[in-house]
Write a protein that holds these residues in place. Structure first.
Motif, PDB file in Angstrom:
ATOM      1  N   VAL A  70       0.852  -1.184   0.000  1.00 34.45           N
ATOM      2  CA  VAL A  70       0.000   0.000   0.000  1.00 34.45           C
ATOM      3  C   VAL A  70       0.888   1.235   0.000  1.00 34.45           C
ATOM      4  O   VAL A  70       1.873   1.303   0.730  1.00 34.45           O
ATOM      5  CB  VAL A  70      -0.929   0.021   1.230  1.00 34.45           C
ATOM      6  N   THR A  71       0.533   2.189  -0.835  1.00 40.27           N
ATOM      7  CA  THR A  71       1.207   3.476  -0.840  1.00 40.27           C
ATOM      8  C   THR A  71       0.205   4.571  -0.506  1.00 40.27           C
ATOM      9  O   THR A  71      -0.997   4.427  -0.726  1.00 40.27           O
ATOM     10  CB  THR A  71       1.850   3.770  -2.202  1.00 40.27           C
ATOM     11  N   LEU A  72       0.705   5.653   0.029  1.00 37.65           N
ATOM     12  CA  LEU A  72      -0.126   6.797   0.365  1.00 37.65           C
ATOM     13  C   LEU A  72       0.595   8.066  -0.039  1.00 37.65           C
ATOM     14  O   LEU A  72       1.761   8.266   0.320  1.00 37.65           O
ATOM     15  CB  LEU A  72      -0.418   6.828   1.866  1.00 37.65           C
ATOM     16  N   ASP A  73      -0.079   8.898  -0.794  1.00 34.60           N
ATOM     17  CA  ASP A  73       0.438  10.198  -1.199  1.00 34.60           C
ATOM     18  C   ASP A  73      -0.535  11.252  -0.695  1.00 34.60           C
ATOM     19  O   ASP A  73      -1.560  11.509  -1.325  1.00 34.60           O
ATOM     20  CB  ASP A  73       0.585  10.254  -2.727  1.00 34.60           C
ATOM     21  N   THR A  74      -0.210  11.855   0.439  1.00 35.47           N
ATOM     22  CA  THR A  74      -1.142  12.818   1.030  1.00 35.47           C
ATOM     23  C   THR A  74      -1.207  14.115   0.234  1.00 35.47           C
ATOM     24  O   THR A  74      -2.203  14.823   0.305  1.00 35.47           O
ATOM     25  CB  THR A  74      -0.760  13.117   2.482  1.00 35.47           C
ATOM     26  N   LEU A  77      -3.388   0.131  -3.682  1.00 38.91           N
ATOM     27  CA  LEU A  77      -3.195  -1.213  -3.142  1.00 38.91           C
ATOM     28  C   LEU A  77      -2.713  -2.092  -4.278  1.00 38.91           C
ATOM     29  O   LEU A  77      -3.384  -2.204  -5.308  1.00 38.91           O
ATOM     30  CB  LEU A  77      -4.500  -1.760  -2.567  1.00 38.91           C
ATOM     31  N   LEU A  78      -1.564  -2.696  -4.093  1.00 34.73           N
ATOM     32  CA  LEU A  78      -0.991  -3.612  -5.077  1.00 34.73           C
ATOM     33  C   LEU A  78      -0.996  -5.019  -4.501  1.00 34.73           C
ATOM     34  O   LEU A  78      -0.506  -5.239  -3.393  1.00 34.73           O
ATOM     35  CB  LEU A  78       0.443  -3.200  -5.422  1.00 34.73           C
ATOM     36  N   ILE A  79      -1.570  -5.939  -5.241  1.00 34.70           N
ATOM     37  CA  ILE A  79      -1.526  -7.359  -4.880  1.00 34.70           C
ATOM     38  C   ILE A  79      -0.631  -8.041  -5.909  1.00 34.70           C
ATOM     39  O   ILE A  79      -0.930  -8.034  -7.115  1.00 34.70           O
ATOM     40  CB  ILE A  79      -2.920  -8.005  -4.897  1.00 34.70           C
ATOM     41  N   THR A  80       0.461  -8.592  -5.450  1.00 34.79           N
ATOM     42  CA  THR A  80       1.391  -9.236  -6.371  1.00 34.79           C
ATOM     43  C   THR A  80       1.095 -10.729  -6.500  1.00 34.79           C
ATOM     44  O   THR A  80       0.512 -11.337  -5.603  1.00 34.79           O
ATOM     45  CB  THR A  80       2.844  -9.057  -5.906  1.00 34.79           C
ATOM     46  N   ALA A  81       1.470 -11.278  -7.622  1.00 33.38           N
ATOM     47  CA  ALA A  81       1.319 -12.716  -7.871  1.00 33.38           C
ATOM     48  C   ALA A  81      -0.071 -13.194  -7.473  1.00 33.38           C
ATOM     49  O   ALA A  81      -0.229 -14.061  -6.608  1.00 33.38           O
ATOM     50  CB  ALA A  81       2.398 -13.492  -7.114  1.00 33.38           C
ATOM     51  N   SER A  82      -1.083 -12.628  -8.107  1.00 32.20           N
ATOM     52  CA  SER A  82      -2.470 -12.873  -7.695  1.00 32.20           C
ATOM     53  C   SER A  82      -2.839 -14.353  -7.781  1.00 32.20           C
ATOM     54  O   SER A  82      -2.301 -15.113  -8.596  1.00 32.20           O
ATOM     55  CB  SER A  82      -3.423 -12.046  -8.551  1.00 32.20           C
ATOM     56  N   ARG A  83      -3.787 -14.707  -6.924  1.00 25.69           N
ATOM     57  CA  ARG A  83      -4.310 -16.072  -6.850  1.00 25.69           C
ATOM     58  C   ARG A  83      -5.817 -16.046  -6.994  1.00 25.69           C
ATOM     59  O   ARG A  83      -6.443 -15.014  -6.722  1.00 25.69           O
ATOM     60  CB  ARG A  83      -3.946 -16.701  -5.506  1.00 25.69           C
ATOM     61  N   ALA A  84      -6.385 -17.159  -7.350  1.00 19.74           N
ATOM     62  CA  ALA A  84      -7.839 -17.233  -7.491  1.00 19.74           C
ATOM     63  C   ALA A  84      -8.540 -16.817  -6.196  1.00 19.74           C
ATOM     64  O   ALA A  84      -9.602 -16.189  -6.221  1.00 19.74           O
ATOM     65  CB  ALA A  84      -8.253 -18.645  -7.893  1.00 19.74           C
ATOM     66  N   ALA A  85      -7.926 -17.135  -5.062  1.00 20.90           N
ATOM     67  CA  ALA A  85      -8.525 -16.805  -3.764  1.00 20.90           C
ATOM     68  C   ALA A  85      -8.544 -15.308  -3.481  1.00 20.90           C
ATOM     69  O   ALA A  85      -9.211 -14.865  -2.539  1.00 20.90           O
ATOM     70  CB  ALA A  85      -7.773 -17.530  -2.650  1.00 20.90           C
ATOM     71  N   ASP A  86      -7.846 -14.528  -4.287  1.00 20.43           N
ATOM     72  CA  ASP A  86      -7.866 -13.074  -4.113  1.00 20.43           C
ATOM     73  C   ASP A  86      -9.125 -12.448  -4.707  1.00 20.43           C
ATOM     74  O   ASP A  86      -9.369 -11.249  -4.525  1.00 20.43           O
ATOM     75  CB  ASP A  86      -6.637 -12.435  -4.772  1.00 20.43           C
ATOM     76  N   THR A  87      -9.903 -13.231  -5.438  1.00 21.41           N
ATOM     77  CA  THR A  87     -11.156 -12.728  -6.003  1.00 21.41           C
ATOM     78  C   THR A  87     -12.068 -12.248  -4.882  1.00 21.41           C
ATOM     79  O   THR A  87     -12.422 -13.013  -3.983  1.00 21.41           O
ATOM     80  CB  THR A  87     -11.867 -13.823  -6.825  1.00 21.41           C
ATOM     81  N   ALA A  88     -12.410 -10.964  -4.914  1.00 20.25           N
ATOM     82  CA  ALA A  88     -13.190 -10.348  -3.843  1.00 20.25           C
ATOM     83  C   ALA A  88     -13.425  -8.889  -4.206  1.00 20.25           C
ATOM     84  O   ALA A  88     -12.945  -8.408  -5.225  1.00 20.25           O
ATOM     85  CB  ALA A  88     -12.439 -10.438  -2.511  1.00 20.25           C
TER      86      ALA A  88
END
Lengths: 115, 109
Positions: free
Chosen positions: B63-67, B74-85
């Motif tokens: 997660v990055t934040l630029d105020t 939000l970056l999810i790397t190497a995604s998996r089927a279980a990340d479906t949401a």
């Protein structure tokens, strides 16, 4: 308890009837929120309790909605004279202010269907 | 409005690819949080980033934040089927926690 408990998990009611939804937060958690989520939508803030402070009721959509939190623990959300547009999932979350960089713990919600 | 706005509204990628979701907001914040929701019920807290932090990691999440731009990703790397949401950002101001509309992420096998 180990988590936030909401009851009932599902409620079907006739239009015009009153309903009560219950939330048991994690023991010791001082903050409690109610949100409403319609199908495929985001979470709509309803009301927020923090310790002994007056609740923030700014999100309640009408005077048919009310909530109370007894003894700083269990909370009840009451919807009077339910309408079909009240159908949604009602989510409760609790938090201990000052516990550190942790998020809120949500219950599994109550799915309310007004027929 | 304090509400965060996610972009895109929906994202579909192949398993193994990276997924990036963005959140923009309009007010000052104490912290910004990301949550995941499966099957339209309870939300699970993923990560919290404070207003004085710029980046946080948790497993495959970044997660990055630029105020200055009032935005987070939000970056999810190497995604998996279980990340479906559905993934939601939530803005914590002085008081209440306010959620955005969410990003629906689908990971195709």
């Amino acid at each position: 308890g180990a988590g936030v408990s909401q009851s009932p998990s599902n409620k079907v009611t006739e239009k015009g009837k009153d309903v009560e939804l219950r939330c048991d937060p994690i023991s010791g958690h001082t903050a409690l929120y109610w949100y409403r989520q319609s199908l495929g939508q985001g979470l709509e803030f309803l009301i927020y309790f923090q310790g002994n402070s007056a609740p923030d009721k700014s999100g309640l959509p009408s005077d048919r909605f009310s909530a109370e939190r007894t003894g700083g623990s269990v909370s009840t959300l009451t919807i009077q004279r339910t309408q079909q547009e009240d159908s949604a999932v009602y989510l409760c979350a609790s938090y201990f202010l000052g516990q550190g960089p942790y998020g809120y713990t949500f219950g599994s919600g109550t799915r309310l269907t007004v027929v | 409005s304090q509400q965060g706005e996610e972009d895109p509204q929906a994202l579909s990628i192949q398993e193994g690819e990276n997924a990036t979701m963005n959140c923009s907001y309009k007010t000052s914040i104490n912290n910004l949080q990301w949550y995941r929701q499966n099957s339209g019920r309870g939300l699970v807290h993923l990560i919290l980033i404070r207003s004085n932090e710029r980046e946080k990691h948790s497993g495959r999440l970044r997660v990055t934040l630029d105020t200055s731009k009032k935005s987070s990703s939000l970056l999810i790397t190497a995604s998996r089927a279980a990340d479906t949401a559905s993934y939601f950002c939530a803005i914590q101001g002085a008081q209440k926690l306010v959620f955005g509309q969410g990003t629906r992420l689908t990971i195709n096998p």
